[in-house]
Enzyme design. Structure first.
Site, PDB file in Angstrom:
ATOM      1  N   ALA A  87       9.529  47.715  22.228  1.00  0.00           N
ATOM      2  CA  ALA A  87       9.730  47.298  20.845  1.00  0.00           C
ATOM      3  C   ALA A  87      11.185  47.466  20.434  1.00  0.00           C
ATOM      4  O   ALA A  87      11.724  48.576  20.465  1.00  0.00           O
ATOM      5  CB  ALA A  87       8.842  48.118  19.910  1.00  0.00           C
ATOM      6  N   CYS A  88      11.808  46.367  20.039  1.00  0.00           N
ATOM      7  CA  CYS A  88      13.210  46.391  19.626  1.00  0.00           C
ATOM      8  C   CYS A  88      13.458  47.347  18.471  1.00  0.00           C
ATOM      9  O   CYS A  88      14.458  48.068  18.446  1.00  0.00           O
ATOM     10  CB  CYS A  88      13.637  44.975  19.233  1.00  0.00           C
ATOM     11  N   PHE A  89      12.542  47.367  17.491  1.00  0.00           N
ATOM     12  CA  PHE A  89      12.801  48.106  16.256  1.00  0.00           C
ATOM     13  C   PHE A  89      12.520  49.602  16.363  1.00  0.00           C
ATOM     14  O   PHE A  89      12.635  50.323  15.378  1.00  0.00           O
ATOM     15  CB  PHE A  89      12.022  47.490  15.097  1.00  0.00           C
TER      16      PHE A  89
END
Length: 263
Positions: free
Chosen positions: A140-142
């Site tokens: 997950a990027c965030f």
């Protein structure tokens, strides 16, 4: 002089990613290419994978079951859920104010976005000063702010990725307007609580609902203020759209491209 591509385009993920690559190719091929800002929305919502990201690091089938598209970007980084968010895309040649430094280009663009959010919404977003520690990589990027990405009170607000190609670069990124934390967590095998502790959306940061059009206006304002941009409004050139159509057929619309991480 910069180009602002109008209107705000709402289209499926394969088309949006193809347009970004087609613009990058155009910038690489033409010395007279003007820096170009494109603001867009994924319709339907979409889960995008980084260029080298393992398809198995996200719950892709669960995303499809929710009616979301799944695509692979040509930029690196981790997975992004484009759902209730605005995406920005900057394509430019490596010429002033931009340089060969990925960090410097990130800094300029993040400062422009930050300026727009502060002016329009009173949001005080800061640039992440350091690189993530090794071993913190996630699907997950965030979950983790990268160097020079924007955060508010330590929580990531904008996720971005960059690619350079023959004298030009593409940087695109997601600004969450209102996050469905339960959906987001399910697709990345996380808990909603962990995501809430790591990321923030504009609804929370600004303290009110913000629509796509208003968020887009804020970003344009930020580029004008921070970079002194003079804009010329433009639609996408016919040859860029034609190339994007070809890329959808040859790459972004193909299941093997989405499933197989590029080396």
């Amino acid at each position: 002089m910069w180009k602002l591509i109008e209107p705000l385009e709402e289209a499926p993920g394969a088309w949006q990613m193809a347009l970004d690559e087609a613009l990058l190719e155009d910038a690489s091929a033409r010395e007279d290419f003007l820096p170009t800002l494109r603001l867009y929305v994924f319709r339907p919502g979409c889960l995008s994978l980084g260029r080298t990201q393992d398809h198995g690091s996200v719950e892709a089938e669960a995303a499809r079951a929710e009616g979301l598209d799944v695509v692979r970007r040509i930029t690196g980084g981790s997975g992004v859920l484009h759902h209730g968010e605005l995406t920005y895309s900057v394509v430019a040649r490596i010429a002033p104010p931009f340089t060969d430094s990925i960090e410097q280009n990130y800094t300029l663009l993040s400062e422009a976005i930050s300026a727009g959010l502060a002016r329009r919404f009173g949001v005080r977003a800061e640039l992440e000063p350091s690189r993530p520690e090794r071993g913190l990589a996630s699907g997950a990027c965030f979950l983790t702010p990268a160097l020079k990405e924007l955060k508010v009170d330590g929580r990531k607000l904008v996720g971005s990725a960059q690619r350079r190609q023959k004298g030009a670069f593409l940087q695109h990124g997601a600004l969450p307007l209102r996050t469905d934390y339960a959906l987001h967590a399910r697709l990345f095998g996380l808990t909603p609580e962990r995501l809430r502790g790591a990321m923030v959306d504009l609804f929370e940061a600004a303290g009110r609902e913000v629509g796509h059009a208003e968020a887009a206006e804020a970003l344009v304002q930020g580029f004008t203020e921070r970079l002194g941009v003079t804009w010329v409004s433009s639609s996408l050139p016919a040859h860029v759209r034609a190339r994007a159509e070809e890329l959808v057929t040859r790459r972004y619309g193909r299941d093997d491209w989405t499933r197989d991480a590029a080396g």
